[in-house]
Structures are given as structure tokens and as C-alpha cells.
Design a protein around this motif. Structure first.
Motif, PDB file in Angstrom:
ATOM      1  N   SER A 177       0.841  -1.208   0.000  1.00  0.00           N
ATOM      2  CA  SER A 177       0.000   0.000   0.000  1.00  0.00           C
ATOM      3  C   SER A 177       0.870   1.249   0.000  1.00  0.00           C
ATOM      4  O   SER A 177       0.619   2.197  -0.756  1.00  0.00           O
ATOM      5  N   THR A 178       1.900   1.257   0.820  1.00  0.00           N
ATOM      6  CA  THR A 178       2.828   2.389   0.874  1.00  0.00           C
ATOM      7  C   THR A 178       3.526   2.563  -0.459  1.00  0.00           C
ATOM      8  O   THR A 178       3.646   3.674  -0.974  1.00  0.00           O
ATOM      9  N   SER A 179       3.974   1.468  -1.040  1.00  0.00           N
ATOM     10  CA  SER A 179       4.653   1.511  -2.324  1.00  0.00           C
ATOM     11  C   SER A 179       3.732   2.052  -3.420  1.00  0.00           C
ATOM     12  O   SER A 179       4.147   2.869  -4.248  1.00  0.00           O
ATOM     13  N   PHE A 180       2.486   1.608  -3.404  1.00  0.00           N
ATOM     14  CA  PHE A 180       1.531   2.085  -4.405  1.00  0.00           C
ATOM     15  C   PHE A 180       1.309   3.591  -4.272  1.00  0.00           C
ATOM     16  O   PHE A 180       1.351   4.330  -5.258  1.00  0.00           O
ATOM     17  N   LYS A 181       1.088   4.055  -3.049  1.00  0.00           N
ATOM     18  CA  LYS A 181       0.859   5.487  -2.828  1.00  0.00           C
ATOM     19  C   LYS A 181       2.090   6.294  -3.227  1.00  0.00           C
ATOM     20  O   LYS A 181       1.978   7.358  -3.847  1.00  0.00           O
ATOM     21  N   THR A 213       6.723   0.778 -10.977  1.00  0.00           N
ATOM     22  CA  THR A 213       7.440   1.260  -9.790  1.00  0.00           C
ATOM     23  C   THR A 213       6.823   0.771  -8.485  1.00  0.00           C
ATOM     24  O   THR A 213       7.527   0.643  -7.493  1.00  0.00           O
ATOM     25  N   THR A 214       5.530   0.468  -8.491  1.00  0.00           N
ATOM     26  CA  THR A 214       4.900  -0.061  -7.273  1.00  0.00           C
ATOM     27  C   THR A 214       5.550  -1.373  -6.847  1.00  0.00           C
ATOM     28  O   THR A 214       5.768  -1.616  -5.662  1.00  0.00           O
ATOM     29  N   PHE A 215       5.883  -2.208  -7.817  1.00  0.00           N
ATOM     30  CA  PHE A 215       6.422  -3.529  -7.505  1.00  0.00           C
ATOM     31  C   PHE A 215       7.946  -3.611  -7.604  1.00  0.00           C
ATOM     32  O   PHE A 215       8.514  -4.689  -7.456  1.00  0.00           O
TER      33      PHE A 215
END
Length: 149
Positions: free
Chosen positions: A84-88, A131-133
């Protein structure tokens, strides 16, 4: 360790990992035409010839990574999941960068309908997903570990 120092470390992690990735991407974008069609010099002259836009774009990255580092710090401090942090983080950084990119292109070309172009929308979605993953997840993980959150 006080909160300001933890936040500073978080922003530093965002810069130290994000900046090289962006730099390599920009260099690759300039060099890809050279590799495939032998016309890279014209790409480089466009980049070097538009100093104001280039400086603005570089400053945008600095602002985006600062905002992203701050957001990731707050999210990990609140015990949100790493994904969730990575996605945001990825959404924020990519939106800032791509919106400013569209504004710079629109200002340079005088096109008033530039912001809602399909390539820019696709780029935001693809960049955010990747970039999220990858780098976003690594940055979020390191911020959590460095600050023992």
C-alpha cells in the motif's frame, strides 16, 4: 531518534534510490535513438537546447522524491502495508512527474489539449504499476527498516 531525523532519513532514501533510476532512464531515452537509428545527436541537442524545461523537469524530480519520501515515512509510521505504501509512493511520484512533463510539453508547443493525451495517461499507469512492484517497494521497505517502524 526524533521524528525530524527519521523523516530526513526517509526522504534521503527516496532521493538516493530514485535519482539514479531517473537519471538512467533519461540517459537511456536520449541514447535509444542513437542505438536504433543513429539519430541521437538530434535528441541530445533538443534536451540541451531547452535548458529552462530541463531544469524545471529536474527540479520536479527533486520535489516528487521529497514528497514521496515524506508520504512513505508517514505511511510506514502508521503501520500501513508495504505494498500500500509503495503504491501510494509510486502514484504520487509518477503523477507529479508526468503532470509537470505534460505542462512543460504543452508550454513548449503551445498545445492546450496536451494534458489529456492518451500517451501521458498510459505512461502514468505503466510507470506506476512498474514502480509499485520495484523501486517503490524497495524504498518503502528500506524506509520501514531504517526507521525501525
Amino acid at each position: 531518534m526524533n521524528m525530524n531525523r527519521q523523516l530526513g532519513k526517509s526522504i534521503f532514501v527516496s532521493y538516493i534510490l530514485g535519482a539514479p533510476i531517473v537519471l538512467l532512464t533519461v540517459i537511456a531515452t536520449i541514447l535509444i535513438p542513437v542505438i536504433y537509428v543513429g539519430k541521437g545527436l538530434s535528441s541530445m541537442s533538443i534536451v540541451l537546447g531547452s535548458g529552462f524545461q530541463t531544469i524545471g523537469f529536474v527540479l520536479t524530480f527533486l520535489i516528487a522524491f521529497w514528497l514521496g519520501g515524506k508520504l512513505a515515512y508517514t505511511d510506514t509510521k502508521n503501520n500501513n502495508s508495504l505494498i500500500s505504501t509503495s503504491f501510494k509512493y509510486s502514484v504520487l511520484v509518477n503523477l507529479v512527474i508526468w503532470i509537470v512533463f505534460c505542462l512543460i510539453i504543452g508550454n513548449s508547443t503551445g498545445n492546450s489539449n496536451f494534458l489529456f493525451t492518451t500517451p501521458a495517461i498510459i505512461a502514468v499507469i505503466v510507470s506506476t504499476t512498474i514502480t509499485t512492484f520495484t523501486i517503490g517497494l524497495l524504498i518503502s521497505y528500506l524506509i520501514k527498516k531504517i526507521n525501525n517502524l
